[in-house]
Design an enzyme around this catalytic site. Sequence first.
Site, PDB file in Angstrom:
ATOM      1  N   LYS A  38     -11.698  -4.932  -2.453  1.00 25.90           N
ATOM      2  CA  LYS A  38     -10.606  -4.771  -3.435  1.00 25.90           C
ATOM      3  C   LYS A  38      -9.378  -5.525  -2.951  1.00 25.90           C
ATOM      4  CE  LYS A  38      -9.416  -0.351  -1.277  1.00 25.90           C
ATOM      5  NZ  LYS A  38      -9.907   1.038  -1.175  1.00 25.90           N
ATOM      6  N   TYR A 266      21.843 -13.959   7.649  1.00 29.60           N
ATOM      7  CA  TYR A 266      22.614 -13.092   6.745  1.00 29.60           C
ATOM      8  C   TYR A 266      23.170 -11.874   7.481  1.00 29.60           C
ATOM      9  CZ  TYR A 266      20.567 -15.538   2.731  1.00 29.60           C
ATOM     10  OH  TYR A 266      20.188 -16.476   1.812  1.00 29.60           O
TER      11      TYR A 266
HETATM   12  C1  LIG Z   1     -10.528   1.495  -0.069  1.00 28.25           C
HETATM   13  C2  LIG Z   1     -11.618   2.473  -0.106  1.00 28.25           C
HETATM   14  C3  LIG Z   1     -12.601   2.473   0.893  1.00 28.25           C
HETATM   15  C4  LIG Z   1     -12.530   1.632   2.149  1.00 28.25           C
HETATM   16  O1  LIG Z   1     -11.724   2.300   3.096  1.00 28.25           O
HETATM   17  P1  LIG Z   1     -11.506   1.701   4.562  1.00 28.25           P
HETATM   18  O2  LIG Z   1     -10.620   2.697   5.209  1.00 28.25           O
HETATM   19  O3  LIG Z   1     -10.819   0.394   4.384  1.00 28.25           O
HETATM   20  O4  LIG Z   1     -12.843   1.570   5.173  1.00 28.25           O
HETATM   21  C5  LIG Z   1     -13.703   3.311   0.717  1.00 28.25           C
HETATM   22  N1  LIG Z   1     -13.782   4.120  -0.363  1.00 28.25           N
HETATM   23  C6  LIG Z   1     -12.830   4.174  -1.308  1.00 28.25           C
HETATM   24  C7  LIG Z   1     -13.000   5.099  -2.465  1.00 28.25           C
HETATM   25  C8  LIG Z   1     -11.715   3.368  -1.206  1.00 28.25           C
HETATM   26  O5  LIG Z   1     -10.764   3.429  -2.149  1.00 28.25           O
END
Ligand SMILES: *Cc1c(COP(=O)(O)O)cnc(C)c1O
Length: 374
Positions: A38, A266
């Site tokens: 994702k 700044y």
């Molecule tokens: C993002 C996510 C993961 C992955 O989690 P990590 O901590 O990066 O391994 C697994 N399951 C769900 C539902 C997620 O949203």
Amino acid sequence: MKFDFIPSTIYINQQAIYQNVKYFQHLHPQKKIWAVVKADAYGHGVHNVCSPALAAGANGFCVAYVDEALVLRKMGVDTLILVLGASLPESVSVAQKEGISLTAPSFDWLQKSLKYLDPNCLKRLKVHIALDTGMGRIGFTNLAELKRAINFINQHQEIFELEGLFTHFATADENDVYYQHQEAKFKELIAQINEPVKYLHCENSAAGLLEPEDNFTNTIRLGIGMYGVSPLNFSSDLATHLHPVMSLKSKISFIKKIKKGSKISYGATYTAPKDEWIATVSIGYADGWLRRLQGFKVLVDGQYCSNVGRITMDQLMIKVPRHYPIGTPVTFLGKDGTQEITATEIADYAQTIPYEIFTSFSKRLPRVAINLIN
Ligand SMILES: *Cc1c(COP(=O)(O)O)cnc(C)c1O
């Protein structure tokens, strides 16, 4: 827009991705591994991540939106792709056609989706029911509602296929009592419904590092661990085998010697305590090098140097021990010689987590794959 004349580059080490996936497979020889990609693979770029993950044995992908799943299908990914969030009902017919698996977060969602699905499509919509065992984000919390959803899916078998059941942990990174409570609740719900499904999954990276021997589930959703960062908030021998995947380098764009008492950037917050060399680097908070990283370190010529003065939108200043030519590499994340700056160090300094550091790096920074697989 593609940036060809930007001096900063994010390097993605494909060999490291391959090794990290292999490592989780080694810890869980019986389980399938789905690579969580994702947010454009946690900012690493799906184009850089999918092929080494597949080569290492991952046989599915998880994303947040149907749009992200479509990007993978267009790349030619033909494995399972699961959308983890609650998808808009308007997106379900596209998912059905493309064979994209969706998460059912509620009974209401199933009913609404039915109205949008195409009864003439030869494919059914693959559904994974989310169980909320304590994360408090999406999913079913009670048994009656869950049974109602399963019955509904079974009554509409011509259009739905129950492909999986899963939950998500809130505190696997801490391995505390709450985590154990969630795991117990998940097992209890699964036992009570007694419905055979192809995929039963609850482990994220943290849980995958905690319980290498548990065979209650058959699939791991591997995110941050694949990117080479330990999610655990305590040290663990198992986490020392991960290989960092991302590095970020830029170049000195300007250099000058300033007089004692001169101010930098700044707010004029930095005053030189003596005459010193100050180099400017063309990277700033618009690139995702957060403004609150003021004062943090970088690596030049294998040595740590400090950022001085406020970080600006596209440039920042560092104090260097001597003159360096324009174009000298500056490492913000990763190794230079024997020294290294890790994503965890950056995150700790900025009072956040590596996930947020990675996903904050802007699209302006090119992602370049190195140590290629295939
Ligand atoms: C993002 C996510 C993961 C992955 O989690 P990590 O901590 O990066 O391994 C697994 N399951 C769900 C539902 C997620 O949203």
